[in-house]
Enzyme design. Structure first.
Site, short mmCIF file in Angstrom:
data_model
loop_
_atom_site.label_atom_id
_atom_site.label_comp_id
_atom_site.label_asym_id
_atom_site.label_seq_id
_atom_site.Cartn_x
_atom_site.Cartn_y
_atom_site.Cartn_z
N TYR A 76 -25.85 11.55 34.04
CA TYR A 76 -26.80 10.42 34.07
C TYR A 76 -27.44 10.26 35.44
CZ TYR A 76 -25.63 9.32 29.33
OH TYR A 76 -25.51 9.41 27.98
N HIS A 79 -30.78 1.18 23.06
CA HIS A 79 -29.73 2.11 23.48
C HIS A 79 -29.42 1.98 24.96
CE1 HIS A 79 -30.66 4.90 19.82
NE2 HIS A 79 -29.94 3.85 19.49
C1 BV8 Z 1 -23.53 3.07 15.75
C2 BV8 Z 1 -28.28 6.91 24.54
C3 BV8 Z 1 -22.10 1.60 14.64
C4 BV8 Z 1 -27.70 8.16 25.05
C5 BV8 Z 1 -28.40 7.39 22.22
C6 BV8 Z 1 -21.45 10.53 11.70
C7 BV8 Z 1 -20.53 10.68 12.72
C8 BV8 Z 1 -20.54 9.87 13.85
C9 BV8 Z 1 -21.49 8.89 13.99
C10 BV8 Z 1 -22.41 8.75 12.98
C11 BV8 Z 1 -22.40 9.56 11.85
N1 BV8 Z 1 -23.42 9.17 11.05
C12 BV8 Z 1 -24.08 8.17 11.64
C13 BV8 Z 1 -23.44 7.90 12.80
C14 BV8 Z 1 -23.79 6.90 13.72
C15 BV8 Z 1 -24.47 7.53 14.95
C16 BV8 Z 1 -25.53 8.52 14.53
O1 BV8 Z 1 -26.57 8.13 14.05
N2 BV8 Z 1 -25.23 9.81 14.72
C17 BV8 Z 1 -26.20 10.83 14.32
C18 BV8 Z 1 -26.22 11.93 15.36
C19 BV8 Z 1 -25.76 11.34 12.94
N3 BV8 Z 1 -25.07 6.42 15.60
C20 BV8 Z 1 -24.36 5.75 16.51
O2 BV8 Z 1 -23.26 6.07 16.91
C21 BV8 Z 1 -25.00 4.47 17.01
N4 BV8 Z 1 -24.06 3.41 16.92
O3 BV8 Z 1 -23.79 3.62 14.71
O4 BV8 Z 1 -22.65 2.03 15.86
C22 BV8 Z 1 -23.03 0.57 14.08
C23 BV8 Z 1 -24.06 0.94 13.22
C24 BV8 Z 1 -24.89 -0.04 12.69
C25 BV8 Z 1 -24.70 -1.35 13.04
C26 BV8 Z 1 -23.66 -1.67 13.91
C27 BV8 Z 1 -22.83 -0.72 14.45
C28 BV8 Z 1 -25.39 4.59 18.46
C29 BV8 Z 1 -26.48 5.62 18.60
C30 BV8 Z 1 -27.01 5.57 20.02
C31 BV8 Z 1 -26.60 6.84 20.73
N5 BV8 Z 1 -27.26 6.85 22.02
N6 BV8 Z 1 -29.01 7.31 23.38
C32 BV8 Z 1 -28.58 8.64 26.13
O5 BV8 Z 1 -29.81 8.46 26.05
O6 BV8 Z 1 -28.01 9.22 27.05
S1 BV8 Z 1 -29.17 8.17 20.94
C33 BV8 Z 1 -30.33 9.23 21.52
O7 BV8 Z 1 -30.94 9.78 20.35
C34 BV8 Z 1 -31.47 8.63 22.30
O8 BV8 Z 1 -31.46 7.23 22.36
C35 BV8 Z 1 -32.67 9.10 21.49
O9 BV8 Z 1 -33.77 8.30 21.64
C36 BV8 Z 1 -32.07 8.99 20.16
C37 BV8 Z 1 -32.79 9.51 18.99
O10 BV8 Z 1 -33.35 10.72 19.34
P1 BV8 Z 1 -34.96 10.74 19.39
O11 BV8 Z 1 -35.41 9.66 20.30
O12 BV8 Z 1 -35.47 10.73 18.01
O13 BV8 Z 1 -35.19 12.08 20.13
P2 BV8 Z 1 -35.21 13.54 19.44
O14 BV8 Z 1 -35.18 14.52 20.54
O15 BV8 Z 1 -34.18 13.58 18.38
O16 BV8 Z 1 -36.63 13.58 18.71
C38 BV8 Z 1 -37.81 13.56 19.47
C39 BV8 Z 1 -38.95 13.59 18.47
O17 BV8 Z 1 -40.16 13.52 19.21
C40 BV8 Z 1 -38.99 14.88 17.68
O18 BV8 Z 1 -39.20 14.57 16.32
C41 BV8 Z 1 -40.19 15.63 18.25
O19 BV8 Z 1 -40.90 16.34 17.24
C42 BV8 Z 1 -41.05 14.51 18.75
N7 BV8 Z 1 -41.88 14.87 19.90
C43 BV8 Z 1 -41.58 15.73 20.91
N8 BV8 Z 1 -42.64 15.77 21.77
C44 BV8 Z 1 -43.56 14.89 21.31
C45 BV8 Z 1 -43.08 14.32 20.12
N9 BV8 Z 1 -43.79 13.43 19.42
C46 BV8 Z 1 -45.01 13.06 19.90
N10 BV8 Z 1 -45.52 13.57 21.03
C47 BV8 Z 1 -44.84 14.48 21.76
N11 BV8 Z 1 -45.39 14.98 22.87
#
Ligand code: BV8
Length: 232
Positions: free
Chosen positions: A53, A106
């Site tokens: 970080y 987040h």
């Molecule tokens: C929670 C901080 C309970 C970190 C982040 C199975 C197992 C374990 C967990 C889970 C599971 N299923 C679901 C979960 C829950 C889990 C989850 O979703 N896991 C996923 C991986 C399956 N979620 C959690 O744990 C969350 N907490 O669930 O608690 C709860 C739930 C509900 C209610 C109460 C309690 C916590 C999630 C937060 C994790 N922390 N960030 C850090 O930043 O260091 S998440 C991290 O991913 C970032 O915040 C990021 O923003 C986020 C999502 O990613 P994106 O922003 O979408 O980025 P990505 O690279 O994926 O995509 C970029 C997009 O932009 C692409 O589509 C690309 O095409 C596009 N792009 C690229 N360039 C451009 C563009 N678009 C336009 N213009 C461009 N130039």
């Protein structure tokens, strides 16, 4: 279109030079997300997580908001109805572009959270040097970031805004992370018009009435102009 909720993800900051999460080989700055963005990773190797970080914070200091951040800040200043920009991003580029009605669900890279007194403070220098908490002096600071498995910030406020939304716009997110990826379903269920602006169709594209592909710095200014024309 009185009430708007905007959700942004890493894609809106890509053109400012900040890495997205799911880049090639699924690595994020050379790490697997699970190895650095979970409480377990921090417990296992706090030094590694702090260095990760600290490096991103240093990179952020060199980055500038892009035209997409600026367009959203302009919408924030000009939109008479309700507006909430919910960002999954931990960078401060929305603020630096001038956005006000903004919620970091987040957490924020520029802030630290004290494990001893639970106060937040702006990060000055590297957390890897274990600086004392400015409030209680304990050397117990962690990044103020919501890791996987942790409760995102502001969910009540977000849910309330989604219930009132006439328009939901998702920008630069892959729709891979919950609960953010589920917001479009809530918005659609309540009758909001749902628009996606992304480089490629996201995992939730089928939930959007209007899904436009392209770079955020092109799509977002044009979309904001469209919106403000409806208000004129
Ligand atoms: C929670 C901080 C309970 C970190 C982040 C199975 C197992 C374990 C967990 C889970 C599971 N299923 C679901 C979960 C829950 C889990 C989850 O979703 N896991 C996923 C991986 C399956 N979620 C959690 O744990 C969350 N907490 O669930 O608690 C709860 C739930 C509900 C209610 C109460 C309690 C916590 C999630 C937060 C994790 N922390 N960030 C850090 O930043 O260091 S998440 C991290 O991913 C970032 O915040 C990021 O923003 C986020 C999502 O990613 P994106 O922003 O979408 O980025 P990505 O690279 O994926 O995509 C970029 C997009 O932009 C692409 O589509 C690309 O095409 C596009 N792009 C690229 N360039 C451009 C563009 N678009 C336009 N213009 C461009 N130039």
């Amino acid at each position: 279109m009185d009430n708007i909720v905007v959700l942004t993800g890493a894609g809106i900051s890509a053109e400012s030079g900040l890495a997205t999460f799911r880049g090639p080989e699924g690595l994020w700055e050379g790490h697997r997300v699970e190895d650095v963005a979970t409480p377990e990773a921090f417990a296992r190797d706090p030094e590694l997580v702090h260095r990760f970080y600290d490096a991103r914070r240093a990179q952020l200091a060199q980055a500038q908001p892009n035209r997409a951040h600026e367009a959203l800040a302009y919408l924030d200043a000009e939109w008479d109805g309700e507006l909430l920009i919910v960002t999954q991003n931990v960078d401060d580029l929305h603020e630096r572009a001038g956005a006000r009605r903004l919620l970091h669900m987040h957490g924020e890279l520029t802030n630290a959270l004290c494990l001893n007194c639970a106060e937040r403070s702006p990060v000055a220098g590297d957390l890897a040097d274990t600086p004392p908490c400015p409030w209680c002096r304990a050397p117990e600071l962690r990044p103020d970031i919501v890791w996987f498995g942790e409760m995102p910030y502001g969910l009540d406020r977000i849910e309330e805004a989604l219930m009132r939304a006439d328009l939901f716009v998702s920008i630069g997110t892959s729709g891979a992370v919950y609960p953010a990826a589920g917001f479009v379903q809530s918005a659609r269920y309540r009758g909001a018009h749902c628009v996606e602006l992304n480089l490629e169709p996201s995992q939730g594209s089928s939930f959007f009435h209007d899904s436009r592909q392209g770079a955020a710095s092109d799509l977002v200014p044009a979309f904001v102009d469209e919106l403000l024309d409806t208000q004129a």
